[in-house]
Write a protein that holds these residues in place. Structure first.
Motif, PDB file in Angstrom:
ATOM      1  N   ALA A 181      -4.071  10.888  -9.449  1.00 42.56           N
ATOM      2  CA  ALA A 181      -2.654  10.555  -9.601  1.00 42.56           C
ATOM      3  C   ALA A 181      -2.008  11.586 -10.515  1.00 42.56           C
ATOM      4  CB  ALA A 181      -2.507   9.150 -10.178  1.00 42.56           C
ATOM      5  N   ALA A 221      -4.756  10.065  -0.446  1.00 38.71           N
ATOM      6  CA  ALA A 221      -6.090   9.458  -0.391  1.00 38.71           C
ATOM      7  C   ALA A 221      -6.414   8.771  -1.709  1.00 38.71           C
ATOM      8  CB  ALA A 221      -7.132  10.541  -0.101  1.00 38.71           C
ATOM      9  N   ASP A 222      -7.224   7.728  -1.627  1.00 42.57           N
ATOM     10  CA  ASP A 222      -7.640   7.015  -2.841  1.00 42.57           C
ATOM     11  C   ASP A 222      -8.331   7.967  -3.816  1.00 42.57           C
ATOM     12  OD1 ASP A 222      -6.659   4.661  -1.775  1.00 42.57           O
ATOM     13  OD2 ASP A 222      -8.606   3.991  -1.021  1.00 42.57           O
ATOM     14  N   GLU A 223      -9.030   8.968  -3.265  1.00 41.13           N
ATOM     15  CA  GLU A 223      -9.796   9.892  -4.110  1.00 41.13           C
ATOM     16  C   GLU A 223      -8.914  10.923  -4.802  1.00 41.13           C
ATOM     17  OE1 GLU A 223     -12.219   8.489  -0.611  1.00 41.13           O
ATOM     18  OE2 GLU A 223     -10.232   9.385  -0.904  1.00 41.13           O
ATOM     19  N   LYS A 232       1.841   6.739  -6.790  1.00 39.43           N
ATOM     20  CA  LYS A 232       0.784   7.713  -7.102  1.00 39.43           C
ATOM     21  C   LYS A 232       1.314   9.133  -7.049  1.00 39.43           C
ATOM     22  CE  LYS A 232      -4.108   8.518  -6.182  1.00 39.43           C
ATOM     23  NZ  LYS A 232      -5.288   8.117  -5.396  1.00 39.43           N
ATOM     24  N   ARG A 253      -4.793  14.734   0.997  1.00 36.38           N
ATOM     25  CA  ARG A 253      -5.653  15.316  -0.024  1.00 36.38           C
ATOM     26  C   ARG A 253      -5.676  16.833   0.158  1.00 36.38           C
ATOM     27  NH1 ARG A 253     -11.951  13.634  -1.493  1.00 36.38           N
ATOM     28  NH2 ARG A 253     -11.798  14.047  -3.738  1.00 36.38           N
ATOM     29  N   ALA A 268       2.428   1.658  -3.433  1.00 36.50           N
ATOM     30  CA  ALA A 268       1.441   2.193  -4.372  1.00 36.50           C
ATOM     31  C   ALA A 268       1.241   3.698  -4.157  1.00 36.50           C
ATOM     32  CB  ALA A 268       0.108   1.456  -4.212  1.00 36.50           C
ATOM     33  N   ALA A 269       1.263   4.113  -2.887  1.00 33.36           N
ATOM     34  CA  ALA A 269       1.110   5.536  -2.576  1.00 33.36           C
ATOM     35  C   ALA A 269       2.293   6.340  -3.109  1.00 33.36           C
ATOM     36  CB  ALA A 269       0.969   5.735  -1.064  1.00 33.36           C
ATOM     37  N   ARG A 283       0.842  -1.202   0.000  1.00 31.15           N
ATOM     38  CA  ARG A 283       0.000   0.000   0.000  1.00 31.15           C
ATOM     39  C   ARG A 283       0.880   1.257   0.000  1.00 31.15           C
ATOM     40  NH1 ARG A 283      -3.623   2.175   5.040  1.00 31.15           N
ATOM     41  NH2 ARG A 283      -4.318   4.120   4.049  1.00 31.15           N
TER      42      ARG A 283
END
Length: 424
Positions: A112, A107-109, A20, A332, A16-17, A13
């Motif tokens: 990228a 944040a996922d939202e 991004k 975010r 991946a961050a 995780r």
């Protein structure tokens, strides 16, 4: 810093961050290796200390050669304990350096990508059509000169490039904007604060401004002090090393302070006028709350920023900043960008960031939830950054003769409806 448990339990995780944000995932492996070495060093030190204590208990009961042998072992073991302790300290430092260099997990939202990959969430108002009104808009530099409001030449003479004087109605505009911002903040339950602009390294590092933003920070030579680029730094550290009563959360502050930025990396950008400067005054909202309320508080901060821009009667857009353009601490960030007529584009006037528990972990700010002591969440949001607000007001509300209509919300603070050119 990020939660170490996330790094240990879900390193993919974190990788991946990093991706991004457009960053290398190598630091994740470095941090994991440092964590393993740290835990090994701790175990080794504790084992040696336990052995030392056990040996110490045997010495008083020993006699003769046995006692001399035990004393010799004690001396040797003492050296080993010191060596293990030094290794533990070094391993801890390496671990801290590695984990603190990992940004908060976007944040996922959050979109990228980099600076240009933002997403426009909404557009409020319509940019004014000066062509339909039959005149060419003047920029804020010319308007500031006509109104006797902005003196760039003397600013450069006294302090250098990217400095300025606000004079006459320019100074009055600043006071009016601060008063309007503080009135709105007070009405929304914020505690008003005048915050220091000089802080210790602990505050600057704790908020993440000695990481990727270090080149933009002014340091006072010969002293362990820094000039802040935002009162976010002082307000985050305000409750450092404290445990806040959960019943008192959220704690909302509206802080006024001068802000200082080197504007490193902005060579050739906005070299004229007061859009990008080395010093400016700002009213910043700052909140300490619980982690589960952070996302909802972020939306509230954004709404308060929009409310303020509505009072200034500006056309603006709200953007969701891309992960690669987030600060080290934020997961975010929303920016409100006002239309600047002479540039033909939207420019940032305010921003609000959700930093979750990233800064609180560094600054040791906690609360109690269900009997457990846990880090709080911190959030920040600009209510008004004075120079850019003045730019937007002058350019959007100008009239053909160079006068400027004052937004109704500011009229009580300025005592007039129109700013007239000097000598008019």
């Amino acid at each position: 810093m990020i939660d170490p448990r996330t790094l240990r339990d879900d390193p993919d995780r974190v990788r991946a961050a990093q991706a991004k944000r457009g960053l290398s995932a190598e630091i994740v492996d470095v941090a994991l290796a440092a964590d393993a070495e740290r835990r090994t060093a701790i175990a080794t030190f504790e084992a040696k200390r336990a052995e030392q204590k056990q040996l110490g208990k045997l010495i008083p009961q020993a006699q003769g050669e046995e006692k001399q042998s035990l004393l010799a072992q004690t001396r040797s073991l003492s050296a080993q304990v010191k060596e293990a302790e030094a290794a533990q300290v070094a391993a801890e430092a390496a671990w801290q350096e590695a984990v603190r260099s990992i940004p908060n997990l976007a944040a996922d939202e959050a979109p990228a990508g980099g600076e240009d990959d933002f997403v426009v969430l909404e557009t409020i108002g319509t940019p004014r059509d000066f062509a339909a009104e039959g005149f060419e808009p003047r920029d804020h530099i010319e308007l500031g000169r006509m109104l006797g409001a902005i003196d760039l030449e003397r600013g450069a003479k006294v302090s250098g490039s990217r400095f300025y004087f606000l004079t006459g109605v320019g100074a009055e505009l600043e006071f009016a904007l601060v008063n309007l911002a503080m009135e709105q903040a007070r009405n929304n339950g914020f505690t008003q604060v005048i915050a220091p602009s000089l802080v210790k390294p602990r505050a600057m590092e704790g908020t993440g401004f000695l990481g990727q933003a270090a080149d933009d920070v002014y340091r006072i030579e010969g002293e362990e002090m820094y000039l802040v680029g935002t009162s976010e730094v002082a307000m985050a550290a305000y409750h450092s090393e404290e445990i806040l009563d959960a019943a008192t959360l959220p704690r909302r502050y509206a802080a006024f302070s001068p802000c200082f930025r080197k504007e490193a990396g902005s060579h050739g950008k906005d070299t004229k006028g007061i859009i990008r400067v080395h010093w400016f005054d700002k009213v910043e909202m700052f909140v300490h709350t619980t982690l589960d309320q952070a996302a909802a508080e972020h939306q509230r901060l954004l709404q308060w920023e929009k409310d303020f821009l509505d009072k200034l009667e500006l056309a603006y857009q709200v953007i969701d900043t891309a992960a690669g353009d987030l600060g080290l601490s934020a997961i975010r960030k929303f920016d409100c960008e006002a239309w600047i007529p002479t540039q033909g584009k939207y420019r940032e006037l305010t921003s609000t960031s959700n930093c979750t528990d990233f800064q609180a972990r560094r600054l040791d700010i906690r609360t109690r939830v269900e009997g457990q002591t846990v880090p709080v969440a911190t959030l920040n949001g600009t209510l008004t950054a004075i120079p850019r607000a003045i730019v937007a007001i002058l350019e959007n509300h100008q009239q053909p003769d160079g006068s400027v209509r004052v937004p109704k919300a500011l009229q009580p603070w300025l005592g007039r409806e129109v700013l007239e050119p000097v000598g008019a």
